[in-house]
Design an enzyme around this catalytic site. Sequence first.
Site: not given
Ligand code: NAI
Length: 343
Positions: A184, A180, A83, A182
């Site tokens: 969606y 976010g 990382k 994922v």
């Molecule tokens: P993202 O940043 O697009 O979405 C995260 C969402 O969570 C945002 O819309 C944010 O406003 C919301 N959020 C933050 N705090 C919150 C809370 N307390 N309550 C409700 N909503 C809250 O991130 P993404 O890409 O969707 O990833 C989601 C999670 O999955 C992250 O932890 C990421 O590290 C993990 N992950 C993502 C991968 C990917 O391919 N995008 C792969 C493996 C893990």
Amino acid sequence: MFSTPADMFSSPSECEEIRVYFDKGANILSIIAIHSTKLGPAIGGCRYLNYSSFQEALNDAEKLAKSMSYKAALANVDFGGGKSVIIKQPSNQDPKQTFKKFGMFVDSLKGRYVTAIDSGTTTSHMKIISKSTPFVAGIKGINPSYFTALGVFRAMCAAVKHKFGATSLRGIRIAIQGAGNVGYFLSHLLYQDKASIYIADTDASKSLKIAQDFSAHIISPKEVISLPCEIFSPCALGGEINKTSVSLLKANIIAGAANNQLENEEIAEILAEKEILYCPDYLINSGGLIYVANLYKGENIKNVKNKVYQLHDAVSDILKISQIKKQTPLRISNNLAEKKLRK
Ligand code: NAI
């Protein structure tokens, strides 16, 4: 560019190698943590975030590099785990210059580390990095989050089959924390399978979009963890399930994408006592990694999609072994990953 003196670290590291790049003129401070290269070059995203201290950034990089090793081991992608982080500065930091120099930093490791998108980085950043190094994945193709969501969806299917004998998610109530990337894509897949979706996000516009597109019910971020439902799906931040919040859970299954969902391994034992089936995060959120790593190796998209689909069977197997051995799915997954990493 230099290797960090050992005395910068407060405790012995579990990582094979940690490099720090500091460029005063360009205002860049970046860390690459390589946890393991036993199964192949270390792969893992680059975070571009604000950190309150160097130590916080280092801890983040080390912890995430370790979970990447475990994730890559169970995903059978022939990569190790790593990382990187670039500490985002409040001012005087030119992103173009930053990512160009970060690319040179990655290149100095001669392929021992392959970088990719993570929190705060985008495909555009990866394209800048690729001008300085070939060791960058995920420059082409679609958003890897779709494959992460697909893997989580397949894991949910395996979990409901294991827990309830259900053959689809039709009518299953699923509370998603985080609308976010994922969140969606996952909502879309669940909508197609006729699940009952409950969505929460601190950004109301994001949950509204999912409600409109996929007939989801909006709930408040405070209530999502305690909603009576079959599946709670953490797709926001890590560490959401801790000693305090664990008592609030009313779901039968936990299956989400967020990394490091549990505060520690003890929480997995508490969940098992409460008969809540916890699908280990790094086991089920590897769809994006499977996609990025296989595309980097030149695999075609159809085969990659099949590999993500197979996460269903991988999860099923872990849940069965967990039941037979009377150990948590997390312990079984950890044992399996550690065995592969020891070989
Ligand atoms: P993202 O940043 O697009 O979405 C995260 C969402 O969570 C945002 O819309 C944010 O406003 C919301 N959020 C933050 N705090 C919150 C809370 N307390 N309550 C409700 N909503 C809250 O991130 P993404 O890409 O969707 O990833 C989601 C999670 O999955 C992250 O932890 C990421 O590290 C993990 N992950 C993502 C991968 C990917 O391919 N995008 C792969 C493996 C893990």
